[in-house]
Design a protein around this motif. Structure first.
Motif, PDB file in Angstrom:
ATOM      1  N   ALA A 265      13.122  31.545  84.212  1.00 58.38           N
ATOM      2  CA  ALA A 265      14.200  30.860  83.485  1.00 58.38           C
ATOM      3  C   ALA A 265      14.298  29.410  83.977  1.00 58.38           C
ATOM      4  O   ALA A 265      14.228  29.145  85.181  1.00 58.38           O
ATOM      5  N   ASN A 285       9.793  23.773  77.689  1.00 55.72           N
ATOM      6  CA  ASN A 285       9.933  25.090  78.298  1.00 55.72           C
ATOM      7  C   ASN A 285       9.089  26.054  77.482  1.00 55.72           C
ATOM      8  O   ASN A 285       9.328  26.227  76.292  1.00 55.72           O
ATOM      9  N   VAL A 286       8.067  26.628  78.095  1.00 48.13           N
ATOM     10  CA  VAL A 286       7.240  27.597  77.384  1.00 48.13           C
ATOM     11  C   VAL A 286       7.447  28.972  78.006  1.00 48.13           C
ATOM     12  O   VAL A 286       7.790  29.083  79.184  1.00 48.13           O
ATOM     13  N   TYR A 287       7.263  29.997  77.205  1.00 45.38           N
ATOM     14  CA  TYR A 287       7.570  31.361  77.641  1.00 45.38           C
ATOM     15  C   TYR A 287       6.462  32.315  77.206  1.00 45.38           C
ATOM     16  O   TYR A 287       5.910  32.160  76.105  1.00 45.38           O
ATOM     17  N   THR A 380       8.803  43.272  75.680  1.00 49.67           N
ATOM     18  CA  THR A 380       8.683  42.421  76.873  1.00 49.67           C
ATOM     19  C   THR A 380       9.585  42.851  78.020  1.00 49.67           C
ATOM     20  O   THR A 380       9.340  42.469  79.163  1.00 49.67           O
ATOM     21  N   ASP A 382      12.462  41.612  78.130  1.00 49.49           N
ATOM     22  CA  ASP A 382      13.353  40.448  78.225  1.00 49.49           C
ATOM     23  C   ASP A 382      14.465  40.570  77.190  1.00 49.49           C
ATOM     24  O   ASP A 382      14.212  40.887  76.029  1.00 49.49           O
ATOM     25  N   ARG A 408       5.188  37.768  89.100  1.00 48.78           N
ATOM     26  CA  ARG A 408       5.894  38.904  88.492  1.00 48.78           C
ATOM     27  C   ARG A 408       5.932  40.061  89.476  1.00 48.78           C
ATOM     28  O   ARG A 408       4.903  40.467  90.003  1.00 48.78           O
TER      29      ARG A 408
HETATM   30  P1  AMP Z   1       4.065  36.936  83.634  1.00 50.32           P
HETATM   31  O1  AMP Z   1       3.429  38.107  83.011  1.00 50.32           O
HETATM   32  O2  AMP Z   1       3.835  36.814  85.098  1.00 50.32           O
HETATM   33  O3  AMP Z   1       3.743  35.677  82.895  1.00 50.32           O
HETATM   34  O4  AMP Z   1       5.629  37.150  83.492  1.00 50.32           O
HETATM   35  C1  AMP Z   1       6.259  37.253  82.238  1.00 50.32           C
HETATM   36  C2  AMP Z   1       7.750  37.253  82.397  1.00 50.32           C
HETATM   37  O5  AMP Z   1       8.184  36.023  83.021  1.00 50.32           O
HETATM   38  C3  AMP Z   1       8.484  37.269  81.081  1.00 50.32           C
HETATM   39  O6  AMP Z   1       8.574  38.562  80.535  1.00 50.32           O
HETATM   40  C4  AMP Z   1       9.834  36.685  81.480  1.00 50.32           C
HETATM   41  O7  AMP Z   1      10.650  37.661  82.104  1.00 50.32           O
HETATM   42  C5  AMP Z   1       9.454  35.635  82.502  1.00 50.32           C
HETATM   43  N1  AMP Z   1       9.308  34.305  81.879  1.00 50.32           N
HETATM   44  C6  AMP Z   1       8.169  33.670  81.547  1.00 50.32           C
HETATM   45  N2  AMP Z   1       8.426  32.437  81.042  1.00 50.32           N
HETATM   46  C7  AMP Z   1       9.773  32.305  81.019  1.00 50.32           C
HETATM   47  C8  AMP Z   1      10.668  31.271  80.583  1.00 50.32           C
HETATM   48  N3  AMP Z   1      10.246  30.115  80.115  1.00 50.32           N
HETATM   49  N4  AMP Z   1      12.003  31.507  80.700  1.00 50.32           N
HETATM   50  C9  AMP Z   1      12.467  32.682  81.186  1.00 50.32           C
HETATM   51  N5  AMP Z   1      11.673  33.678  81.631  1.00 50.32           N
HETATM   52  C10 AMP Z   1      10.341  33.500  81.547  1.00 50.32           C
END
Ligand code: AMP
Length: 497
Positions: A265, A285-287, A380, A382, A408
């Motif tokens: 976050a 901000n990328v997710y 996810t 999330d 993670r």
């Molecule tokens: P990973 O597989 O290590 O990339 O972790 C993925 C998890 O990281 C996601 O399911 C989110 O919980 C968290 N995450 C990744 N990017 C963001 C972001 N920009 N904002 C909030 N949480 C994020």
């Protein structure tokens, strides 16, 4: 447009050959040109010829050969599994056997795993340059990464060439104008998929990759690189910002063009302060999870204007091209904007499924009618809601997965090893904010106090350093909440001095 019509391997080959005299990497104070890179790739390819294995391990050292091994493996039509020599050997052995690795490319002086066939990449006789990639179907795998699993066993996430090509195409569609004069930060261990963006995107444009070696203090070395070498593109985890925050007043990076954050976050207030350090940069901000190839949604920070946020956390925005996002309730019904639910992801970047894990696949993936056609989605974990314009607001997790410096971590995996050692004694692992506002691991043991050094030593043999509890407390009996579950909030209070 078909997102994979450009072959990333052919693009890589052309860029490498067209930039022979330019710098490809900066590692520990030394520049390496694209010609150096081409030679190292060709040597490793040669050593891989006639190797029948589809999945090849790479010991992740901070050197040119390690990165050349990735491209060599790809050009030979194979996939890589990064193996970090600094994490416990047991865990690595587990990964090696899960992935079925029979060959490891290793640039160390002496091979890290003497019981497995090693290609010692620094000791190969030089051969002629050969960058012609083997022809392989887009469905072939390019890498297999292992993430923390709830049962003490890491989960394998395979990514195909189509997934990775889809990511690069979706990334270029965002309008990034990267060229050979760009200087990229690469701060990630190769076991973390954000590393793939940090080396592949620059290598596809003839830019230079500036590595943060593992033995350096991460945030201060990043600061030095950004300032001394006038880096122009940086993808970082937000934890780094918390470390850098005390120095924001001294940081001035006018050359920075793109500053991206992913993995955790991103707080709006820190982002606003950070924006003053790089007056000319676009901040985004990328997710995305590993399962959806690096990242799949984006939100551009608005300078001097309103930003979308929830509880002080910047929006994660909208999905990139060729990706779909939906929010569902507990019965897999798609929710309308404004409703809180679990974010699910579909589209070109989605992994074919966990490695040899049908049970997890059944839990995490499902098919649903989406825009009148059946589409596969990934749950996810999330919690999000979409606003009226479709921008996603990140709320938190629905489970006990957390992020430690971007890594993670399943808290139950840490509990698994503590309980394995303590046999009948119960433990709960929590996260707490540390001095700079990042997350750290703490453990509560249900017992009268005892010397827990052996427990921690055992955990160090099993788990990577970032999963080891920094603080430990004891309690006679775990308190329960109204649902009869352990009241984790009450346990957190034990750590307030
Ligand atoms: P990973 O597989 O290590 O990339 O972790 C993925 C998890 O990281 C996601 O399911 C989110 O919980 C968290 N995450 C990744 N990017 C963001 C972001 N920009 N904002 C909030 N949480 C994020």
């Amino acid at each position: 447009m078909n997102p994979t019509e450009n072959d990333i391997y052919l693009d890589l080959k052309e860029v490498i050959l067209a930039h022979e005299n330019r710098n490809a990497f900066f590692i520990n104070g030394i520049y390496y040109t694209y010609l150096d890179f081409a030679k190292a790739i060709s040597n490793i390819r040669f050593a891989l010829k006639n190797n029948t294995g589809k999945i090849i391990g790479i010991i992740t050292n901070d050197d040119l050969e390690t990165y050349a091994a990735i491209v060599a493996i790809w050009f030979e039509g194979k996939a890589y599994v990064p193996i970090n020599p600094d994490i416990p050997s047991d865990r690595n052995q587990n990964i090696i056997s899960e992935a079925g690795i029979e060959t490891i490319i290793d640039s160390s002086e002496t091979a890290v795993f003497p019981n497995i066939k090693a290609i010692q990449s620094k000791k190969i006789e030089p051969v002629a340059i050969d960058l012609e990639p083997n022809k392989i179907p887009e469905s072939e795998l390019v890498y297999l990464l292992f993430t923390s699993g709830t049962t003490g066993k890491p989960k394998g996430v395979p990514i195909s060439k189509q997934n990775l090509s889809g990511f690069t195409k979706a990334f270029w569609d965002l309008g990034y104008k990267i060229n050979e004069d760009d200087r990229f930060l690469q701060m990630f261990e190769l076991t973390f998929d954000l590393s793939v963006m940090s080396y592949l995107i620059p290598l596809l444009k003839g830019s230079c990759v500036y590595l943060v070696p593992k033995d350096k203090i991460k945030y201060s070395y990043i600061f030095e690189l950004m300032e001394d070498y006038e880096l122009t593109v940086a993808l970082m985890v937000p934890s780094i910002l918390h470390y850098l925050r005390p120095y924001f007043d001294e940081i001035d990076l006018p050359k920075m063009r793109y500053s991206l954050f992913c993995g955790e976050a991103l707080p709006l207030d820190v982002t606003t302060e950070w924006s003053n350090c790089l007056p000319n940069a676009q901040i985004t901000n990328v997710y995305g999870p590993t399962e959806d190839t690096i990242f799949c949604t984006f939100y551009d920070y608005v300078r001097n204007g309103q930003n979308k946020s929830y509880n002080g956390i910047l929006s994660i925005g909208k999905s990139m091209n060729y990706n779909s996002t939906i929010i569902i309730d507990e019965e897999n019904n798609v929710l309308e904007p404004g409703n809180v639910g679990q974010l699910c992801l579909g589209g070109i970047q989605l992994t074919p499924g966990y490695w040899k894990n049908p049970e997890k696949n059944k839990e995490a993936f499902f098919n649903i009618l989406y825009n009148n056609k059946e589409e596969r989605f990934y749950k996810t974990g999330d919690l999000c809601k979409a606003d009226e314009n479709g921008d996603l607001l990140y709320i938190g997790r629905i489970d006990f997965q957390t992020k430690i410096q971007g890594f993670r971590v399943e808290l139950s995996e840490i509990e698994f090893y503590a309980k394995e050692f303590l046999s009948k004694i119960n433990v709960v692992v929590l996260t707490l904010p540390d001095d700079v506002g990042n997350t750290e691991v703490a453990m509560v043991i249900e017992s009268k106090p005892f010397d827990y050094k052996d427990t921690i030593d055992y955990m160090k043999e099993k788990l990577p350093y970032y999963m080891i509890p920094k603080k430990v407390k004891f309690i006679d009996t775990f308190p329960l909440n109204v649902n009869g579950k352990t009241d984790r909030k009450k346990l957190e209070i034990l750590f307030i001095d």
